[in-house]
Design an enzyme around this catalytic site. Structure first.
Site, PDB file in Angstrom:
ATOM      1  N   ARG A 165     -17.093   0.935  -2.116  1.00 52.54           N
ATOM      2  CA  ARG A 165     -16.159   0.354  -1.147  1.00 52.54           C
ATOM      3  C   ARG A 165     -16.637  -1.067  -0.879  1.00 52.54           C
ATOM      4  O   ARG A 165     -17.646  -1.268  -0.225  1.00 52.54           O
ATOM      5  CB  ARG A 165     -16.183   1.207   0.131  1.00 52.54           C
ATOM      6  CG  ARG A 165     -15.036   0.940   1.070  1.00 52.54           C
ATOM      7  CD  ARG A 165     -15.097   1.854   2.278  1.00 52.54           C
ATOM      8  NE  ARG A 165     -14.879   3.268   1.991  1.00 52.54           N
ATOM      9  CZ  ARG A 165     -13.692   3.801   1.739  1.00 52.54           C
ATOM     10  NH1 ARG A 165     -12.615   3.066   1.752  1.00 52.54           N
ATOM     11  NH2 ARG A 165     -13.590   5.099   1.494  1.00 52.54           N
ATOM     12  N   LYS A 225       0.862  -1.179   0.000  1.00 55.92           N
ATOM     13  CA  LYS A 225       0.000   0.000   0.000  1.00 55.92           C
ATOM     14  C   LYS A 225       0.897   1.227   0.000  1.00 55.92           C
ATOM     15  O   LYS A 225       1.490   1.559   1.024  1.00 55.92           O
ATOM     16  CB  LYS A 225      -0.920  -0.014   1.219  1.00 55.92           C
ATOM     17  CG  LYS A 225      -1.858   1.147   1.221  1.00 55.92           C
ATOM     18  CD  LYS A 225      -2.785   1.100   2.408  1.00 55.92           C
ATOM     19  CE  LYS A 225      -3.715   2.281   2.363  1.00 55.92           C
ATOM     20  NZ  LYS A 225      -3.027   3.568   2.221  1.00 55.92           N
ATOM     21  N   LYS A 229      -8.106  -3.273   2.956  1.00 54.71           N
ATOM     22  CA  LYS A 229      -6.842  -2.691   3.446  1.00 54.71           C
ATOM     23  C   LYS A 229      -6.541  -3.192   4.847  1.00 54.71           C
ATOM     24  O   LYS A 229      -7.446  -3.348   5.679  1.00 54.71           O
ATOM     25  CB  LYS A 229      -6.853  -1.167   3.377  1.00 54.71           C
ATOM     26  CG  LYS A 229      -8.051  -0.477   3.961  1.00 54.71           C
ATOM     27  CD  LYS A 229      -8.018   1.017   3.589  1.00 54.71           C
ATOM     28  CE  LYS A 229      -9.287   1.727   3.987  1.00 54.71           C
ATOM     29  NZ  LYS A 229      -9.438   3.062   3.460  1.00 54.71           N
TER      30      LYS A 229
HETATM   31  P1  ATP Z   1      -9.918   5.478   0.617  1.00 56.89           P
HETATM   32  O1  ATP Z   1      -9.176   5.760  -0.642  1.00 56.89           O
HETATM   33  O2  ATP Z   1     -10.107   4.023   0.872  1.00 56.89           O
HETATM   34  O3  ATP Z   1     -11.142   6.325   0.814  1.00 56.89           O
HETATM   35  P2  ATP Z   1      -7.873   6.822   1.912  1.00 56.89           P
HETATM   36  O4  ATP Z   1      -7.792   7.782   0.789  1.00 56.89           O
HETATM   37  O5  ATP Z   1      -7.848   7.334   3.301  1.00 56.89           O
HETATM   38  O6  ATP Z   1      -9.110   5.899   1.821  1.00 56.89           O
HETATM   39  P3  ATP Z   1      -6.355   4.628   2.471  1.00 56.89           P
HETATM   40  O7  ATP Z   1      -7.403   4.117   3.359  1.00 56.89           O
HETATM   41  O8  ATP Z   1      -5.108   5.020   3.138  1.00 56.89           O
HETATM   42  O9  ATP Z   1      -6.746   5.840   1.648  1.00 56.89           O
HETATM   43  O10 ATP Z   1      -6.103   3.516   1.362  1.00 56.89           O
HETATM   44  C1  ATP Z   1      -6.720   3.395   0.124  1.00 56.89           C
HETATM   45  C2  ATP Z   1      -5.847   4.076  -0.922  1.00 56.89           C
HETATM   46  O11 ATP Z   1      -4.604   3.407  -1.022  1.00 56.89           O
HETATM   47  C3  ATP Z   1      -6.362   4.011  -2.338  1.00 56.89           C
HETATM   48  O12 ATP Z   1      -7.315   5.021  -2.571  1.00 56.89           O
HETATM   49  C4  ATP Z   1      -5.095   4.193  -3.169  1.00 56.89           C
HETATM   50  O13 ATP Z   1      -4.884   5.564  -3.410  1.00 56.89           O
HETATM   51  C5  ATP Z   1      -3.979   3.749  -2.247  1.00 56.89           C
HETATM   52  N1  ATP Z   1      -3.193   2.601  -2.694  1.00 56.89           N
HETATM   53  C6  ATP Z   1      -1.869   2.466  -2.473  1.00 56.89           C
HETATM   54  N2  ATP Z   1      -1.391   1.329  -2.941  1.00 56.89           N
HETATM   55  C7  ATP Z   1      -2.442   0.674  -3.511  1.00 56.89           C
HETATM   56  C8  ATP Z   1      -2.572  -0.584  -4.164  1.00 56.89           C
HETATM   57  N3  ATP Z   1      -1.559  -1.389  -4.340  1.00 56.89           N
HETATM   58  N4  ATP Z   1      -3.823  -0.930  -4.598  1.00 56.89           N
HETATM   59  C9  ATP Z   1      -4.881  -0.117  -4.426  1.00 56.89           C
HETATM   60  N5  ATP Z   1      -4.799   1.094  -3.815  1.00 56.89           N
HETATM   61  C10 ATP Z   1      -3.593   1.490  -3.351  1.00 56.89           C
END
Ligand code: ATP
Length: 579
Positions: free
Chosen positions: A413, A249, A419
């Site tokens: 979602r 991630k 995650k």
């Molecule tokens: P969300 O996007 O789920 O609303 P957020 O913006 O707070 O929440 P996180 O919860 O930290 O983000 O994690 C999701 C985000 O992680 C995705 O929106 C994407 O931008 C990022 N990401 C990083 N690496 C990956 C990956 N390998 N596959 C999918 N997403 C990834």
């Protein structure tokens, strides 16, 4: 269609607390529209003149609107300003003054929806010398032909303050109600919207009677991003989706890249066009082995000097309007691609993940700047857990586990992606909340006009914003100063529509800014309204601000349902720790 019919419906919607009733009123209005009018009407209800990703704003400031009202009504600008200070809404001022004027003359021709929309587009496109006067004249012309209620909405719309409290799901429900709310059709409408992010286009096609079942993704129509669910452990993930892929991630900038021939566009997570900011990604996309593609990834900046990837806070500096070339040289980006949704004429969103992934690997092979995200196939909870720990030790935030057989779930979602992040206190994650009010500084903070924030999550079912935290810590002095500055500009005189709160901050503000918040845990509290039941709501205990989320809009914040699921995850964690 006359604009007065639109205004009449808007007035009814404003007085209507129920979402279903709002949809039904919109359905009634759409039913009187031609397909082309429906497209325009949908954009106007969204508060715009085009899909949000076009970034087109009508952009009339208060000063210009006051001049236009003065020109139409004959009142002096200073009197209009005085009235505005009193009422707090220029739309209502225009309504009142036009009502007085209407008693004198009833001459001008009536506004149609087409005429109003045409004027909005012209106002948006005006720029350069003399444009201010031209904007005033265009609005004044509309006001001249307006009934009082029409004037209210014309002015609010031009100021970017229509705020009917109608979200896209309400409009989608309205469309589906036009044909008796058939469930399959309503799913098709939602899917079409998720694949093109253009509800105006979807409405037009639907009313024309076109089949939406084969709607597909196309270059330069951004796809609403797939989002990840949360679970609390590797065991839970394997239990839920079985043998799966697990990817690093990355904490950088999410990018959706569209390529066709020589044209490339890059969209942010919020689907704003940000192509010009990342010339090296544009060049790299042109070198890919495809004529057309839509793919997604997370971009990280790399410091040539220090030979390391930079943090999110450093990477985000690449999102800028000026000095782009110099920054691109100093901090070049690498895009870790993690999904492929379209290639050479074929929509891949319904293909299983494993197939999209192998096509993605082939697409980026040998590119160098665009590379596939790091990935393993986890056969067991142990394998998944080891991978998670290795990446967290290496400084990453966690992993994203992916169901090998799921499609790309645009705009939702779902458990296709899960995650797993290192924890924040007892909480499985930080949350993203929208600021609805703020408090004045006390004690040592008296020098600031700012002492803390009242923040809300969103109840996706009702569309309402529910309070979850009063955030008093985590701010640097600089942040306090900038909050004071930013928030004082968007103060409103009363609790904004759609906010449910038992607390009364010193000032309410328009729900606009999104903040990431960490906390020790989620608790139940009589003070907050998130998921309110039996007098208690969910609340963050010892909340602290982690940072601004300029990449998120109030539509993208954490939902009440997510808070409740995080509370369950936390309970399970606490139980395992107690064993
Ligand atoms: P969300 O996007 O789920 O609303 P957020 O913006 O707070 O929440 P996180 O919860 O930290 O983000 O994690 C999701 C985000 O992680 C995705 O929106 C994407 O931008 C990022 N990401 C990083 N690496 C990956 C990956 N390998 N596959 C999918 N997403 C990834």
């Amino acid at each position: 269609m006359l604009f007065s019919q639109v205004a009449e419906c808007f007035a009814e919607i404003e007085a209507e607390p129920s979402r279903i009733a709002m949809s039904s009123k919109i359905a009634g209005l759409l039913g009187k529209c031609s397909a082309e009018e429906a497209r325009k009407l949908v954009y106007i209800i969204e508060g715009s003149i085009a899909p949000a990703y076009e970034g087109l704003e009508v952009g009339i400031g208060e000063k210009l609107a006051i001049k236009a009202i003065a020109q139409t009504t004959g009142y002096l600008e200073k009197d209009i300003e005085k009235e505005y200070k009193l009422v707090g809404d220029l739309g209502s001022v225009a309504e009142k003054l036009i009502a007085k004027k209407a008693q004198l003359s009833l001459s001008s021709s009536q506004n149609t929806l087409d005429k109003a929309y045409g004027a909005f587009v012209r106002i948006a496109k005006l720029g350069g010398a003399g444009s201010q006067q031209a904007k005033i004249s265009l609005l004044a012309e509309l006001l001249n032909g307006a009934q009082p209620a029409e004037a209210k909405y014309l002015v609010r719309f031009c100021l970017g303050k229509l705020r009917l409290g109608v979200g896209d799901p309400t409009i989608i429900d309205a469309l589906s109600m036009m044909r008796h709310g058939d469930k399959r059709e309503s799913e098709q409408l939602l899917r079409a919207f998720n694949l093109c992010s253009d509800l105006g286009e979807v409405a037009e096609r639907y009313i024309l009677g076109k089949n939406l079942s084969d709607f597909s993704a196309r270059p330069f129509k951004p796809i609403r991003p797939a989002l990840a669910e949360r679970l609390s452990s590797a065991e839970e993930i394997i239990e839920k989706i079985g043998r799966c892929a697990a990817e690093a991630k990355y904490d950088g900038l999410r990018m959706q890249v569209h390529l066709e021939g020589k044209r490339v566009e890059i969209y942010s997570r919020k689907l704003e066009k940000m192509t010009h900011m990342f010339p090296e990604i544009v060049d790299a996309a042109k070198r890919l082995g495809a004529n057309a593609a839509i793919f997604e990834g997370e971009a990280l900046a790399y410091s040539q000097k220090e030979k390391r990837y930079l943090s999110f806070q450093e990477t985000i500096q690449r999102k800028r309007k000026y000095g782009i070339e110099a920054m691109a040289k100093e901090f070049p980006l690498r895009l870790f691609a993690f999904d492929l949704m379209y290639k050479d004429g074929k929509d891949l969103t319904l293909e299983p993940y494993h197939k999209r992934r192998s096509m993605l690997e082939e697409l980026v092979r040998g590119n160098g700047t665009i590379v596939a995200s790091e990935q393993i196939i986890a056969e067991s909870p142990q394998m998944l857990d080891q991978y998670f720990k290795r990446l967290v030790d290496a400084g990453l935030e966690g992993i994203i586990a992916k169901d090998l057989n799921q499609p790309y779930v645009a705009g939702a979602r779902k458990f296709a992606w899960i995650k797993l992040k290192k924890s924040y206190g007892q909480m499985a994650d930080t949350i993203d909340a929208v600021v609805v009010g703020y408090y004045l500084g006390k004690g040592a903070r008296q020098e600031f006009e700012f002492g803390g924030l009242l923040a809300c999550v969103k109840n996706a079912e009702s569309g309402e914003l529910e309070t979850v935290a009063k955030i008093g810590s985590g701010f640097s002095e600089e942040e306090m100063r900038s909050f004071e500055d930013m928030l004082s500009k968007i103060k409103v005189s009363q609790k904004p529509a759609g906010v449910v709160s038992k607390l009364e901050p010193d000032f309410w503000v328009e729900p606009k800014y999104v903040v990431a918040v960490a906390a020790d845990e989620i608790t139940l509290s009589p003070m907050h309204t998130c998921g309110l039941s039996g007098g208690k709501g969910y609340a963050l205990r010892f909340p602290r601000m982690v940072g601004m989320r300029h990449d998120k809009s109030p539509d993208d914040i954490t939902t009440t349902a997510e808070i409740i699921r995080m509370f369950e995850i936390q309970k399970r964690r606490q139980e395992t720790q107690a064993e």
